[in-house]
Write an enzyme that holds these catalytic residues in place. Structure first.
Site, PDB file in Angstrom:
ATOM      1  N   GLY A  22       0.816  -1.213   0.000  1.00 17.48           N
ATOM      2  CA  GLY A  22       0.000   0.000   0.000  1.00 17.48           C
ATOM      3  C   GLY A  22       0.844   1.255   0.000  1.00 17.48           C
ATOM      4  O   GLY A  22       0.643   2.160  -0.815  1.00 17.48           O
ATOM      5  N   SER A 136       0.457  -7.298  -9.478  1.00 16.99           N
ATOM      6  CA  SER A 136       1.614  -8.184  -9.405  1.00 16.99           C
ATOM      7  C   SER A 136       2.907  -7.409  -9.557  1.00 16.99           C
ATOM      8  O   SER A 136       2.955  -6.379 -10.222  1.00 16.99           O
ATOM      9  CB  SER A 136       1.539  -9.258 -10.501  1.00 16.99           C
ATOM     10  OG  SER A 136       2.680 -10.083 -10.403  1.00 16.99           O
ATOM     11  N   GLY A 137       3.951  -7.962  -8.955  1.00 16.39           N
ATOM     12  CA  GLY A 137       5.262  -7.344  -9.077  1.00 16.39           C
ATOM     13  C   GLY A 137       5.934  -7.136  -7.732  1.00 16.39           C
ATOM     14  O   GLY A 137       7.050  -6.639  -7.655  1.00 16.39           O
ATOM     15  N   LYS A 191      -5.564 -12.743 -12.294  1.00 11.46           N
ATOM     16  CA  LYS A 191      -4.437 -12.677 -11.348  1.00 11.46           C
ATOM     17  C   LYS A 191      -4.188 -14.061 -10.734  1.00 11.46           C
ATOM     18  O   LYS A 191      -3.045 -14.474 -10.532  1.00 11.46           O
ATOM     19  CB  LYS A 191      -4.746 -11.647 -10.246  1.00 11.46           C
ATOM     20  CG  LYS A 191      -3.753 -11.650  -9.064  1.00 11.46           C
ATOM     21  CD  LYS A 191      -2.364 -11.175  -9.469  1.00 11.46           C
ATOM     22  CE  LYS A 191      -1.517 -10.743  -8.305  1.00 11.46           C
ATOM     23  NZ  LYS A 191      -0.712 -11.716  -7.646  1.00 11.46           N
ATOM     24  N   HIS A 194      -2.434 -16.043 -13.275  1.00  5.83           N
ATOM     25  CA  HIS A 194      -1.043 -15.552 -13.295  1.00  5.83           C
ATOM     26  C   HIS A 194      -0.237 -16.243 -12.196  1.00  5.83           C
ATOM     27  O   HIS A 194       0.867 -16.726 -12.421  1.00  5.83           O
ATOM     28  CB  HIS A 194      -1.023 -14.031 -13.087  1.00  5.83           C
ATOM     29  CG  HIS A 194       0.311 -13.471 -12.670  1.00  5.83           C
ATOM     30  ND1 HIS A 194       0.792 -13.604 -11.377  1.00  5.83           N
ATOM     31  CD2 HIS A 194       1.280 -12.817 -13.356  1.00  5.83           C
ATOM     32  CE1 HIS A 194       1.994 -13.042 -11.305  1.00  5.83           C
ATOM     33  NE2 HIS A 194       2.308 -12.550 -12.484  1.00  5.83           N
ATOM     34  N   ASN A 195      -0.809 -16.314 -10.980  1.00  7.91           N
ATOM     35  CA  ASN A 195      -0.074 -16.919  -9.869  1.00  7.91           C
ATOM     36  C   ASN A 195       0.114 -18.418 -10.082  1.00  7.91           C
ATOM     37  O   ASN A 195       1.145 -18.978  -9.717  1.00  7.91           O
ATOM     38  CB  ASN A 195      -0.790 -16.653  -8.547  1.00  7.91           C
ATOM     39  CG  ASN A 195      -0.589 -15.219  -8.072  1.00  7.91           C
ATOM     40  OD1 ASN A 195      -0.419 -14.317  -8.882  1.00  7.91           O
ATOM     41  ND2 ASN A 195      -0.614 -14.997  -6.795  1.00  7.91           N
ATOM     42  N   GLU A 198       2.863 -18.790 -12.433  1.00  6.26           N
ATOM     43  CA  GLU A 198       4.093 -18.484 -11.683  1.00  6.26           C
ATOM     44  C   GLU A 198       4.569 -19.742 -10.930  1.00  6.26           C
ATOM     45  O   GLU A 198       5.762 -20.075 -10.962  1.00  6.26           O
ATOM     46  CB  GLU A 198       3.768 -17.355 -10.705  1.00  6.26           C
ATOM     47  CG  GLU A 198       4.897 -16.838  -9.870  1.00  6.26           C
ATOM     48  CD  GLU A 198       4.370 -15.805  -8.866  1.00  6.26           C
ATOM     49  OE1 GLU A 198       4.588 -16.014  -7.655  1.00  6.26           O
ATOM     50  OE2 GLU A 198       3.736 -14.811  -9.272  1.00  6.26           O
ATOM     51  N   ARG A 295       5.199 -28.730  -4.168  1.00  7.06           N
ATOM     52  CA  ARG A 295       5.441 -27.969  -2.931  1.00  7.06           C
ATOM     53  C   ARG A 295       4.972 -28.781  -1.721  1.00  7.06           C
ATOM     54  O   ARG A 295       5.630 -28.802  -0.692  1.00  7.06           O
ATOM     55  CB  ARG A 295       4.714 -26.619  -2.972  1.00  7.06           C
ATOM     56  CG  ARG A 295       5.285 -25.670  -4.010  1.00  7.06           C
ATOM     57  CD  ARG A 295       4.746 -24.259  -3.803  1.00  7.06           C
ATOM     58  NE  ARG A 295       5.194 -23.359  -4.868  1.00  7.06           N
ATOM     59  CZ  ARG A 295       5.073 -22.032  -4.817  1.00  7.06           C
ATOM     60  NH1 ARG A 295       4.532 -21.457  -3.759  1.00  7.06           N
ATOM     61  NH2 ARG A 295       5.501 -21.279  -5.816  1.00  7.06           N
TER      62      ARG A 295
END
Length: 490
Positions: A22, A136-137, A191, A194-195, A198, A295
């Protein structure tokens, strides 16, 4: 009275939640010429920020949600950067009485998309607009230019667009890595995918690393050079680049940092959501599913130590040309990566159909070209593929990618076969290859599977010599009768 009111200048946007993401977003917005009003539940954070990092900047500190809303230009835009879950509902409840029709509430957290769909409906029913935006980022991205994936009320896009496209990352030719994704939960859905991608990209890189380390006996310094070289090829991406950096990092006493890190992976659940959604959608998102399970398996460290004693691995002695084999691994990694993205896009197509979203597939690849964790050269090619053919059913059917796969296929098979013989686990490489082989096989053994289902449960089947949509049942045992199950589920 707080400083916001005395200055008289109204803010362009309000932001709630001054954790690191934030704060960095606020600094980013202010640096692009916007005045930002800020609020945090623990108000001492507001004061510390306004008197510290934000000192002398066009940032207005507020001690309540009411004060924040009062200090905003109309139509008001309030962005929440808070932990996903009930906290978001609580803040929306606080905001609604302070806002008027036409104002916009934005959720920039890692929210699960069904929650965004529900909130969008609720806020729109009150005459306000809602945006669920994937960000993201990481911290760096938030400060210098994240990838932004906004979805929600389409009328909100022109209102938030000037700020979003000013603060987001840009591609090398200046394209903003932010565009309107689609209705209600579409931004957070994209999103989530996207994850998931990733997770897949990271696991693929880890398997390549392990194969070269354990299968070829290569050390960290050599591997650093390999990944640096790969970053100059089609694999050019943020994750390959940071892998090279990690491989070159040493502790104060000279040991490789990588050698002291415990091999038990954590996860925050976004990859898991992607895999669960794929099961719900009936989309074979096999590679990302394997990445999530890899994982989980890594977390079973104590059991693995015990099992390794029970089944000792004979490490192979590699007798071929290492340099040649490393190039085969690179090609296999590229082919597997293509499959991962093909599956992710397949999933977005399926969801768009189910939820009635009008997704811009080429635009999504462009949003991911910069700022985000999966940013890579490769995404430019995906964008081109959808520009050529917006209704492309699968990336594997695009000319550029089908050529790339054809070229890499012999290497891919050789690498997966070598790993299997050497006892080195490569779940994502091998599941990607299995998917490719299944996707390109005209006749799969599902005819036998349908026969089994019909045999034990009278589930019926379709026939190759009759039109699709007609269902048949065989009396397999001669005494089963001709009654079939009334519901047919594929």
């Amino acid at each position: 009275m707080h400083m916001g009111e005395s200055m008289g200048k109204k803010a362009d946007i309000g932001l709630i939640g001054l954790a690191v993401m934030g704060e960095n977003l606020v600094m980013n917005m202010e640096s692009k010429g916007f005045t930002v009003a800020v609020f945090n539940r623990t108000t001492s954070k507001v004061d510390a920020f306004v008197e510290g990092r934000a000192k002398g900047k066009n940032i207005i500190g507020c001690h309540s949600v009411e004060e924040l809303c009062a200090s905003l230009e109309r139509p008001r835009k309030v962005m929440m950067m808070i932990k996903a879950g009930p906290a978001v509902d609580a803040v929306i409840d606080q905001l609604l009485p302070c806002l008027e029709p036409g104002d916009v509430i934005i959720d920039g957290g890692n929210t699960h998309f069904p929650d965004t769909m529900r909130r969008c409906k609720l806020v729109e029913e009150k005459g306000l607009l809602y945006v669920g935006c994937g960000v993201s980022g990481g911290e760096e991205g938030a400060l210098h230019g994240p990838s932004l994936m906004p979805g929600g009320s389409p009328e909100a896009w022109p209102i938030v667009r000037p700020i979003f496209q000013a603060i987001c990352a840009k591609t090398s030719d200046g394209e903003p890595c932010c565009d309107w994704v689609g209705e209600n939960g579409a931004g957070h859905f994209v999103k989530m995918v996207h994850n998931g991608i990733e997770y897949g990209d990271m696991q693929l890189i880890c398997e390549a690393y392990q194969l070269m380390r354990d299968g070829l006996g290569m050390g960290d310094a050599e591997l650093k050079d390999v990944f640096s070289a790969w970053n100059e090829t089609e694999l050019d991406s943020y994750l390959i680049e940071i892998t090279a950096d990690i491989l070159g990092h040493d502790e104060a006493d000279g040991t490789h940092t990588l050698d002291v890190i415990l091999d038990a992976a954590g996860q925050k659940g976004t990859g898991k959501w992607t895999a669960i959604e794929a099961l719900d959608e009936g989309v074979p998102l096999t590679l990302i599913g394997e990445a999530v399970f890899a994982r989980c398996l890594s977390a079973m460290k104590e059991q693995r130590v015990e099992a390794a004693k029970e089944f000792p691995h004979e490490r192979p002695v590699f007798e071929g040309d290492r340099e040649v084999f490393v190039e085969l691994v690179r090609q296999a990694l590229y082919a597997s990566k293509i499959v991962s993205y093909a599956q992710g896009y397949e999933m977005m197509r399926s969801a768009a159909e189910r939820f009635g979203w009008n997704l811009n597939y080429g635009g999504i690849a462009l949003m991911w070209r910069g700022g985000c964790i999966i940013r890579s050269q490769f995404l430019g090619k995906i964008s081109e593929a959808y520009a050529k053919r917006p209704d492309l059913p699968n990336l594997l059917l695009d000319e550029y990618f089908s050529d790339a796969i054809r070229k890499a296929l012999p290497a891919w098979r050789e690498v997966v076969a070598y790993a299997a013989k050497a006892g080195i686990p490569m779940p994502t490489f091998s599941s990607a290859l299995a998917y490719f082989d299944g996707y390109t096989t005209e006749r799969l053994p599902a005819n036998l599977l349908q026969a089994q289902r019909d045999y034990f449960g009278a589930h019926t089947y379709e026939r190759v010599d009759r039109p699709r949509g007609e269902f048949f049942h065989t009396n397999w045992t001669g005494h089963g009768g001709t009654t079939s199950a009334s519901t047919y589920t594929a």
